[in-house]
Structure formats: structure tokens, C-alpha cells
Design an enzyme around this catalytic site. Structure first.
Site, PDB file in Angstrom:
ATOM      1  N   LYS A 137       1.043  -0.972  -0.160  1.00  0.00           N
ATOM      2  CA  LYS A 137      -0.180  -0.105   0.011  1.00  0.00           C
ATOM      3  C   LYS A 137       0.623   0.896  -0.017  1.00  0.00           C
ATOM      4  O   LYS A 137       2.169   1.019   0.236  1.00  0.00           O
ATOM      5  CB  LYS A 137      -0.851   0.357   1.603  1.00  0.00           C
ATOM      6  CG  LYS A 137      -1.701  -1.189   1.173  1.00  0.00           C
ATOM      7  CD  LYS A 137      -3.430  -0.670   1.275  1.00  0.00           C
ATOM      8  CE  LYS A 137      -4.417  -2.006   1.612  1.00  0.00           C
ATOM      9  NZ  LYS A 137      -5.181  -2.231   1.554  1.00  0.00           N
TER      10      LYS A 137
ATOM     11  N   ARG B 148      -3.596 -10.129   4.417  1.00  0.00           N
ATOM     12  CA  ARG B 148      -4.278 -10.345   2.717  1.00  0.00           C
ATOM     13  C   ARG B 148      -3.185  -9.582   2.184  1.00  0.00           C
ATOM     14  O   ARG B 148      -2.460  -8.473   2.528  1.00  0.00           O
ATOM     15  CB  ARG B 148      -5.583  -9.308   2.641  1.00  0.00           C
ATOM     16  CG  ARG B 148      -5.583  -9.515   0.811  1.00  0.00           C
ATOM     17  CD  ARG B 148      -7.297  -8.806   1.613  1.00  0.00           C
ATOM     18  NE  ARG B 148      -6.998  -8.388  -0.385  1.00  0.00           N
ATOM     19  CZ  ARG B 148      -6.885  -7.693  -1.270  1.00  0.00           C
ATOM     20  NH1 ARG B 148      -6.142  -6.654  -1.640  1.00  0.00           N
ATOM     21  NH2 ARG B 148      -7.048  -7.726  -2.545  1.00  0.00           N
TER      22      ARG B 148
HETATM   23  N1  HH2 Z   1      -7.741  -3.180   0.001  1.00  0.00           N
HETATM   24  C1  HH2 Z   1      -7.227  -4.031  -1.483  1.00  0.00           C
HETATM   25  C2  HH2 Z   1      -8.252  -4.260  -2.337  1.00  0.00           C
HETATM   26  N2  HH2 Z   1      -9.473  -5.289  -0.905  1.00  0.00           N
HETATM   27  N3  HH2 Z   1     -10.736  -6.025   0.735  1.00  0.00           N
HETATM   28  C3  HH2 Z   1      -9.793  -6.324   2.593  1.00  0.00           C
HETATM   29  N4  HH2 Z   1     -11.147  -6.703   3.144  1.00  0.00           N
HETATM   30  N5  HH2 Z   1      -9.380  -5.472   3.338  1.00  0.00           N
HETATM   31  C4  HH2 Z   1      -7.986  -4.531   1.968  1.00  0.00           C
HETATM   32  O1  HH2 Z   1      -6.973  -3.839   2.901  1.00  0.00           O
HETATM   33  C5  HH2 Z   1      -7.627  -4.525   0.825  1.00  0.00           C
HETATM   34  C6  HH2 Z   1      -9.465  -5.337   0.568  1.00  0.00           C
HETATM   35  C7  HH2 Z   1      -6.570  -3.341  -2.377  1.00  0.00           C
HETATM   36  O2  HH2 Z   1      -5.803  -3.992  -2.632  1.00  0.00           O
HETATM   37  P1  HH2 Z   1      -5.712  -4.986  -3.946  1.00  0.00           P
HETATM   38  O3  HH2 Z   1      -6.639  -5.803  -4.359  1.00  0.00           O
HETATM   39  O4  HH2 Z   1      -3.988  -5.189  -4.602  1.00  0.00           O
HETATM   40  O5  HH2 Z   1      -6.300  -3.837  -5.052  1.00  0.00           O
HETATM   41  P2  HH2 Z   1      -7.109  -3.509  -6.033  1.00  0.00           P
HETATM   42  O6  HH2 Z   1      -8.004  -3.015  -5.418  1.00  0.00           O
HETATM   43  O7  HH2 Z   1      -6.339  -1.796  -7.093  1.00  0.00           O
HETATM   44  O8  HH2 Z   1      -7.221  -4.976  -7.102  1.00  0.00           O
END
Ligand code: HH2
Length: 284
Positions: free
Chosen positions: A220, A255
Site C-alpha cells: 500500500k 491479505r
Molecule cells: N485492499 C484492497 C482490496 N481489497 N479487501 C480487504 N478486506 N482489505 C483490504 O485492505 C483490501 C481489500 C486493495 O488491494 P488490491 O486488491 O491489491 O488492489 P485493487 O483494489 O486495486 O485491485
């Protein structure tokens, strides 16, 4: 011969991220192709992921919205293929009840909702009906605009109160207590340092609500803010440091994108914690 240390299960669980998206901030487009996503998911399982989180829509500010049909077409075949070859829990990262329903029918057992079941009027009822586990995550504002001046008087207190209220709403709708997870939503409507850092440091207050806590810190932006604007794929050290801090404060699961390195860090950290001598009682 030196005996290999037994691979005991870790106290904290590791959720591997599988983004079937063209535009995720962390790994944008790398696994958009269905075969690449399946190969990536298999790799994360081989590296020690306890569960997988499959997402078909990026939540980063400015990401293109995805229709229900397209999101289902992205995630359901992957969930189905994975269900056929692993017993590991599969989570679907979606705010849309229709997508959650289709993913659960295909074999997902956890609905990870960054809106804490607030996106659609029937989200709570659908979660109760599906009988799956749910992750209720805190977010201030909407994904498109959430990073424009987020404000709190007491970030830990407000996020904790929000999560307690959403857990109550889920219980009232009929979601079983043992199926509820909470997540502070690092980076979701949070100032990079003045909000995210106190939330990780103060995670024990959310843990004290009595539900398992999932923490997503992997790659992040706050990590880049602490290290010369490091790009997402250059944030592994910070991701691991933040994950360990979260587990120390009681997170039940993290995660992550980099499963192998996180599992190794947790193994070493937990082994050292187990080797620590019990504290001597010192009368005051
Ligand atoms: N962070 C992201 C997406 N989903 N869900 C939960 N429960 N907690 C989190 O911190 C969280 C989440 C963001 O990360 P990423 O999936 O890598 O990115 P993107 O939303 O751009 O696909």
C-alpha cells in the site's frame, strides 16, 4: 543431519490476493488473463497461502467501474476451477451481491466486501441468505474519491465504532456471529501516515470487539510514503513489517500479494516468540 523444523501451522492465516483485473494498483493487469490468474493462484497456494481472495474489480481511486456481468465473467470461472482442485477457502472481493451470489454458487465461502455490506440495499440480506463468511471493511467515502481529504477526530475510535455498528447490522440481518470478520481498511479513505499508522498500531482495539480481524497492508501507498516513493513492487519489506505489526496487535489473518515471503517472516517471528523465556515475576 540437521532436522528440518516441523512446518507447524501459523497462528495468523495468510490470504493470497488474486486480482483478475486490468488495473489493480498492486499488480495491474498481470493476471487479467484467465490462465495467468489460475497459474498465479496455484503458485500462491504452493507458497503457503491458507486462503485466496479473488477480485474482479479494482478499488483504487480512478479505476474503471465494472458491470455485474463482466465481474462475474472474470471471477466465477476462476473460483470454479480453484474449487475443483483445492480445499483452501476461497474469498470473493466484491461489493456487488450478485457477484457474491455467483461466486458462492461456484464454491467461494467468504464474501470480502470493502463497503461492509453497504453498497446495495440487499447486501446484508444476501450475506445472511448465502450463509458464507463475510469481511466487513471500513472505508470513508467512495472508492473514486476516498483519498480526497479524509478526516477523523479520532481515527481508531471512529473506525472501531463503525465496525462494531456494521457487525451489529450483520447480526441483526441474520449473519452468524462466527462468520463475521472485521478489517480497518488500510488506505481506504485514510491519510497515508496520520490515519493508517495509528490504525495498525491500535489494531488491538478492533480485535477487542471479539471478531477475527483481517489486515490488508500489502504494497500500500503509505509504505512508499515512508520510503522515497517506492513503487508498489518495491514495497515488500514495508509490507512484511506492517503485517507483523498487525499480527502482533492480534490480526487473525493478513491479505498479501507476496505469500512466500510473508509466510517465511511469520514463521521466523512466531518461532522467536515461542522461544522467548517466560517473564519472571517481579514483586513491585
Ligand atoms: N485492499 C484492497 C482490496 N481489497 N479487501 C480487504 N478486506 N482489505 C483490504 O485492505 C483490501 C481489500 C486493495 O488491494 P488490491 O486488491 O491489491 O488492489 P485493487 O483494489 O486495486 O485491485
Amino acid at each position: 543431519m540437521i532436522a528440518k523444523a516441523a512446518q507447524s501451522p501459523l497462528a495468523a492465516r495468510v490470504m493470497g490476493v488474486v486480482n483478475v483485473t486490468p488495473d489493480s494498483f498492486s499488480d495491474g493487469g498481470r493476471f487479467f488473463d484467465a490462465d495467468a490468474a489460475l497459474a498465479h493462484a496455484r503458485r500462491l497456494l504452493a507458497e503457503g497461502a491458507d486462503m485466496l481472495d479473488v477480485g474482479g474489480e479494482s478499488t483504487r481511486p480512478g479505476a474503471a467501474p465494472v458491470s455485474v456481468e463482466d465481474e462475474i465473467a472474470r471471477v466465477v470461472p476462476l473460483v470454479r476451477a480453484l474449487r475443483a482442485e483445492t480445499a483452501a477457502p476461497i474469498s470473493v472481493d466484491t461489493m456487488k451481491p450478485q457477484v457474491a451470489r455467483a461466486a458462492v454458487a461456484a464454491g467461494a465461502s467468504l464474501w470480502n466486501d470493502v463497503t461492509a455490506l453497504r453498497h446495495a440495499p440487499d447486501s446484508l440480506a444476501v450475506a445472511a441468505e448465502l450463509g458464507c463468511e463475510v469481511v466487513l471493511m471500513h472505508m470513508q467515502g467512495e472508492p473514486q474519491t476516498m483519498q480526497a481529504e479524509p478526516r477523523y477526530d479520532d481515527v481508531v475510535g471512529e473506525v472501531t465504532a463503525f465496525l462494531a455498528a456494521r457487525a451489529e447490522a450483520a447480526l441483526a440481518a441474520g449473519v452468524a456471529r462466527e462468520r463475521i470478520w472485521l478489517d480497518p481498511g488500510i488506505g481506504f479513505g485514510k491519510d497515508m501516515l496520520s490515519h493508517n499508522l495509528p490504525l495498525i498500531a491500535g489494531l488491538d482495539r478492533i480485535v477487542a470487539l471479539g471478531f477475527p480481524v483481517l489486515l490488508g497492508v500489502s504494497r500500500k501507498r503509505f509504505i512508499g510514503a515512508l520510503d522515497q516513493d517506492a513503487a508498489p513492487d518495491q514495497r515488500l519489506g514495508g509490507s512484511i513489517a506492517a503485517a507483523l505489526a498487525g499480527v502482533a496487535a492480534g490480526a487473525a489473518a493478513v491479505r498479501v500479494h507476496d505469500v512466500r515471503e510473508t509466510v517465511q517472516a511469520l514463521r521466523v517471528w512466531e518461532a522467536i516468540a515461542a522461544a522467548r523465556p517466560a517473564r519472571r515475576f517481579e514483586p513491585g
